[in-house]
Design a protein around this motif. Structure first.
Motif, PDB file in Angstrom:
ATOM      1  N   MET A  47      78.996 115.603 -24.208  1.00 49.52           N
ATOM      2  CA  MET A  47      79.482 115.271 -25.547  1.00 49.52           C
ATOM      3  C   MET A  47      79.787 116.545 -26.345  1.00 49.52           C
ATOM      4  SD  MET A  47      79.726 112.122 -25.157  1.00 49.52           S
ATOM      5  CE  MET A  47      80.210 111.565 -26.776  1.00 49.52           C
ATOM      6  N   GLN A  48      78.968 117.585 -26.169  1.00 50.15           N
ATOM      7  CA  GLN A  48      79.243 118.861 -26.827  1.00 50.15           C
ATOM      8  C   GLN A  48      80.557 119.445 -26.318  1.00 50.15           C
ATOM      9  OE1 GLN A  48      75.614 120.879 -25.680  1.00 50.15           O
ATOM     10  NE2 GLN A  48      74.885 120.907 -27.791  1.00 50.15           N
ATOM     11  N   ILE A  49      80.733 119.431 -25.029  1.00 47.80           N
ATOM     12  CA  ILE A  49      81.948 119.970 -24.429  1.00 47.80           C
ATOM     13  C   ILE A  49      83.176 119.231 -24.960  1.00 47.80           C
ATOM     14  CG2 ILE A  49      83.246 120.204 -22.264  1.00 47.80           C
ATOM     15  CD1 ILE A  49      80.440 120.582 -20.896  1.00 47.80           C
ATOM     16  N   ARG A  50      83.100 117.925 -24.970  1.00 43.63           N
ATOM     17  CA  ARG A  50      84.238 117.131 -25.454  1.00 43.63           C
ATOM     18  C   ARG A  50      84.538 117.418 -26.918  1.00 43.63           C
ATOM     19  NH1 ARG A  50      84.754 111.254 -23.151  1.00 43.63           N
ATOM     20  NH2 ARG A  50      86.616 111.572 -24.363  1.00 43.63           N
ATOM     21  N   GLY A  51      83.488 117.552 -27.713  1.00 43.07           N
ATOM     22  CA  GLY A  51      83.689 117.872 -29.126  1.00 43.07           C
ATOM     23  C   GLY A  51      84.338 119.230 -29.324  1.00 43.07           C
ATOM     24  N   LEU A  52      83.894 120.211 -28.536  1.00 43.52           N
ATOM     25  CA  LEU A  52      84.474 121.548 -28.650  1.00 43.52           C
ATOM     26  C   LEU A  52      85.915 121.570 -28.150  1.00 43.52           C
ATOM     27  CD1 LEU A  52      81.342 123.563 -27.505  1.00 43.52           C
ATOM     28  CD2 LEU A  52      82.318 123.520 -29.818  1.00 43.52           C
ATOM     29  N   GLY A  56      89.674 122.152 -30.229  1.00 41.13           N
ATOM     30  CA  GLY A  56      90.701 123.108 -29.845  1.00 41.13           C
ATOM     31  C   GLY A  56      90.211 124.345 -29.121  1.00 41.13           C
ATOM     32  N   LEU A  57      88.921 124.417 -28.843  1.00 41.92           N
ATOM     33  CA  LEU A  57      88.413 125.591 -28.132  1.00 41.92           C
ATOM     34  C   LEU A  57      88.770 125.526 -26.658  1.00 41.92           C
ATOM     35  CD1 LEU A  57      84.838 125.983 -29.645  1.00 41.92           C
ATOM     36  CD2 LEU A  57      86.801 127.444 -30.039  1.00 41.92           C
ATOM     37  N   GLN A  64      81.190 130.315 -22.742  1.00 42.23           N
ATOM     38  CA  GLN A  64      80.406 131.408 -23.310  1.00 42.23           C
ATOM     39  C   GLN A  64      79.440 130.939 -24.391  1.00 42.23           C
ATOM     40  OE1 GLN A  64      83.568 134.069 -24.510  1.00 42.23           O
ATOM     41  NE2 GLN A  64      83.284 135.319 -22.678  1.00 42.23           N
ATOM     42  N   ILE A  65      79.835 129.931 -25.169  1.00 39.35           N
ATOM     43  CA  ILE A  65      78.978 129.537 -26.287  1.00 39.35           C
ATOM     44  C   ILE A  65      78.010 128.397 -25.955  1.00 39.35           C
ATOM     45  CG2 ILE A  65      80.600 130.367 -28.010  1.00 39.35           C
ATOM     46  CD1 ILE A  65      81.299 127.461 -28.640  1.00 39.35           C
ATOM     47  N   ALA A  86      87.645 135.903 -33.462  1.00 40.96           N
ATOM     48  CA  ALA A  86      88.739 135.360 -34.278  1.00 40.96           C
ATOM     49  C   ALA A  86      88.972 133.886 -33.960  1.00 40.96           C
ATOM     50  CB  ALA A  86      90.011 136.169 -34.052  1.00 40.96           C
ATOM     51  N   THR A  87      88.928 133.535 -32.686  1.00 37.81           N
ATOM     52  CA  THR A  87      89.117 132.142 -32.287  1.00 37.81           C
ATOM     53  C   THR A  87      88.022 131.266 -32.875  1.00 37.81           C
ATOM     54  OG1 THR A  87      90.202 132.782 -30.233  1.00 37.81           O
ATOM     55  CG2 THR A  87      89.269 130.568 -30.314  1.00 37.81           C
ATOM     56  N   LEU A  88      86.784 131.711 -32.780  1.00 34.39           N
ATOM     57  CA  LEU A  88      85.669 130.930 -33.321  1.00 34.39           C
ATOM     58  C   LEU A  88      85.757 130.813 -34.838  1.00 34.39           C
ATOM     59  CD1 LEU A  88      82.728 132.173 -31.080  1.00 34.39           C
ATOM     60  CD2 LEU A  88      83.835 129.936 -31.035  1.00 34.39           C
TER      61      LEU A  88
END
Length: 132
Positions: A47-52, A56-57, A64-65, A86-88
């Protein structure tokens, strides 16, 4: 649990779960027969992966995070690049804007429901209309 149950519980297709494994975002155990097995934490992880991903990550940054999401007080990246930072920052700002937008919509829906529910009550007095 096996991949089918993880797929069912997270609403994530099996093929996508295999991709997450290929990208080393999730790490299932393997039974002697070669079947993947996942522990209960895998549900939250997916669920974390899907949310990230929805935010747009890219998977390379998610990889990495992800370790930091389990231990938020011990965040440290020895290899954090200016691009990653910058991306984060951009993603954080986009999320904050989406949160403001969703909060505004939630509040508007709540006001509407309160008005509708109030109008349904026989003892409710008519409310004056206000312009937004």
């Amino acid at each position: 649990m096996r991949i089918g149950e993880l797929s069912e519980r997270t609403g994530t297709p099996r093929r996508l779960l295999r991709y997450y494994e290929e990208q080393r975002l999730i790490l299932p155990d393997r039974c002697t027969n070669g079947y993947r097995t996942y522990d209960e934490r895998s549900v939250d992880r997916v669920m974390q992966i899907r949310g990230l991903l929805d935010a747009g990550l890219p998977t390379r940054i998610i990889k990495q995070i992800l370790p930091c999401l389990d231990k938020p007080r011990a965040i440290h990246f020895a290899d954090a690049t200016p691009e990653m930072i910058a991306t984060l920052e951009d993603e954080r700002d986009r999320m904050a804007e989406r949160i403001r937008f969703l909060t505004r919509n939630r509040d508007a829906i709540t006001e509407y429901l309160d008005a509708v529910r109030g109008a349904d009550r026989p003892d409710a007095a008519p409310e004056a209309s206000t312009a937004s």
